[in-house]
Each structure stands twice: as C-alpha cells, then as structure tokens.
Write a protein that holds these residues in place. Structure first.
Motif, PDB file in Angstrom:
ATOM      1  N   ASP A  59     -10.413  -8.805  -2.770  1.00 43.78           N
ATOM      2  CA  ASP A  59     -10.482  -7.526  -2.073  1.00 43.78           C
ATOM      3  C   ASP A  59     -11.776  -7.304  -1.301  1.00 43.78           C
ATOM      4  N   ILE A  90     -16.239  -5.943   4.215  1.00 41.47           N
ATOM      5  CA  ILE A  90     -14.865  -5.455   4.347  1.00 41.47           C
ATOM      6  C   ILE A  90     -14.253  -5.329   2.959  1.00 41.47           C
ATOM      7  N   THR A  92     -10.788  -4.343   1.023  1.00 42.17           N
ATOM      8  CA  THR A  92      -9.353  -4.129   1.190  1.00 42.17           C
ATOM      9  C   THR A  92      -8.833  -3.351  -0.007  1.00 42.17           C
ATOM     10  N   SER A  99       1.365  -5.080   3.576  1.00 45.35           N
ATOM     11  CA  SER A  99       0.378  -4.424   4.433  1.00 45.35           C
ATOM     12  C   SER A  99      -0.684  -3.791   3.541  1.00 45.35           C
ATOM     13  N   ALA A 100      -1.845  -3.553   4.107  1.00 41.37           N
ATOM     14  CA  ALA A 100      -2.935  -2.959   3.329  1.00 41.37           C
ATOM     15  C   ALA A 100      -3.887  -2.227   4.261  1.00 41.37           C
ATOM     16  N   THR A 101      -4.621  -1.305   3.693  1.00 42.09           N
ATOM     17  CA  THR A 101      -5.666  -0.579   4.406  1.00 42.09           C
ATOM     18  C   THR A 101      -7.004  -1.183   3.992  1.00 42.09           C
ATOM     19  N   TYR A 102      -7.953  -1.228   4.917  1.00 42.99           N
ATOM     20  CA  TYR A 102      -9.282  -1.725   4.585  1.00 42.99           C
ATOM     21  C   TYR A 102     -10.353  -0.838   5.183  1.00 42.99           C
ATOM     22  N   ARG A 130      -6.014  -1.306   9.285  1.00 42.30           N
ATOM     23  CA  ARG A 130      -4.738  -1.581   8.619  1.00 42.30           C
ATOM     24  C   ARG A 130      -4.305  -2.988   9.007  1.00 42.30           C
ATOM     25  N   ILE A 131      -3.826  -3.765   8.030  1.00 39.65           N
ATOM     26  CA  ILE A 131      -3.325  -5.107   8.298  1.00 39.65           C
ATOM     27  C   ILE A 131      -1.859  -5.196   7.888  1.00 39.65           C
ATOM     28  N   THR A 138      -1.770 -12.582  10.415  1.00 41.21           N
ATOM     29  CA  THR A 138      -1.818 -11.173  10.031  1.00 41.21           C
ATOM     30  C   THR A 138      -2.175 -10.353  11.268  1.00 41.21           C
ATOM     31  N   PHE A 140      -3.682  -6.774  12.873  1.00 42.54           N
ATOM     32  CA  PHE A 140      -4.592  -5.715  12.436  1.00 42.54           C
ATOM     33  C   PHE A 140      -4.737  -4.650  13.515  1.00 42.54           C
ATOM     34  N   GLU A 142      -7.663  -1.323  13.957  1.00 39.43           N
ATOM     35  CA  GLU A 142      -8.805  -0.667  13.321  1.00 39.43           C
ATOM     36  C   GLU A 142      -9.528   0.264  14.283  1.00 39.43           C
TER      37      GLU A 142
END
Length: 166
Positions: A59, A90, A92, A99-102, A130-131, A138, A140, A142
C-alpha cells in the motif's frame, strides 16, 4: 540556491531508479496527459507527465516524476513552458475491487521558461487519485494541487492528470 534545489530534485529521481535495482523491486512506469492551471501565469496548459514508482509495501510506494507543460493559449508571443520534477510518497487505500483510491504528497521544483516566465522555485504537493486495474496495465486519474514558492511570493499549481501505468 535555485540550482541546488533543481539538482536535488533530479538526483532524487535518479536515486529512486538506482535503489529499485539494488532492492530487487520491480519499478512501475506511468505516462499520461495533464492539464495544469496556475496562479503565476493566468492561463491553462496542456502537457505530459511521466512517473516511475517503486513499491515499498503493498500500500506504500515512492514515486519520482517529471511534468512538461506549455501555457500556449495566449499565443506564441506570450507562451510560457514549464518543467516540474517531483518526488512523492504514494499511499493506496486498499479495496476488494480492481480499483482503488490513493493519496500522494511530496515536493519538487517548478521551472518555467519562455517569454517573460515567472521565477523558478520549489513546490510542495498533496493530491488524490484513482486507479483502475486492467489485464496488464492500470489506468489512473489524479488531481495534485501544489504550492509553488517563488522569490518573495507563493502561487498555486493545479494539474489534473490521466494516463496509464505499466
């Protein structure tokens, strides 16, 4: 002082690349388009952004990148271009989906040049992205606003970036 900060930012990115091979970690590379607004130049600029990240944990990653932008909508006589090397941490936020937010934050150096550019100076950014994981790559998106410190004043940089990570 300015030359020292510029050199520090570039050396930090280079050190990131060297440390990956020493630790046996696999680097991830990303490239994308950006649109940047700024308070120093009253215009919006299209450009590119390139980033390399080194995963530290699942992460947490260390990233180094460089942005290239051109404030060209006012015409060639008033065009200002900018280079923005930066280093980011970064984080995550894990999710069960693909999908994930970072969150990312760090520092860099804003170097405008061209016709009557504002002064160069260090920048400090904090952003949200967001990815979306695909098969081998991937996507992204941002938003990474930055505080840009000039000679005796400060301004804002407001880049929105979208791209792909390999």
């Amino acid at each position: 002082m300015i030359r020292t900060l510029r050199t520090f930012a570039l050396l930090s990115i280079f050190a990131l690349l060297l440390s990956a091979s020493a630790q046996g970690q696999s680097l991830r590379y990303g490239t994308g388009l950006q649109v940047m607004g700024g308070t120093a130049v009253a215009s919006v600029s299209p450009g590119f952004h390139f980033r390399t990240t080194l995963p530290i944990t699942q992460d947490l990653s260390l990233g180094g990148g460089i942005g290239l932008a051109g404030f060209v909508f006012e015409g060639q006589a008033d065009a200002v271009y900018a280079v923005d090397p930066e280093v980011s941490l970064i984080v995550t936020i894990p999710t069960p989906s693909r999908s994930a937010t970072y969150l990312l934050g760090g520092g860099g150096y804003h170097v405008p040049f061209g016709n009557d550019p504002p002064a160069s100076g260090p920048s400090f950014h904090l952003g949200l992205g967001r990815i979306w994981a695909l098969q081998e790559t991937t996507l992204f998106l941002e938003f990474t606003p930055a505080l840009y410190v000039r000679d005796s004043s400060a301004g804002g940089l407001f880049p929105i970036r979208a791209g792909v990570i390999f």
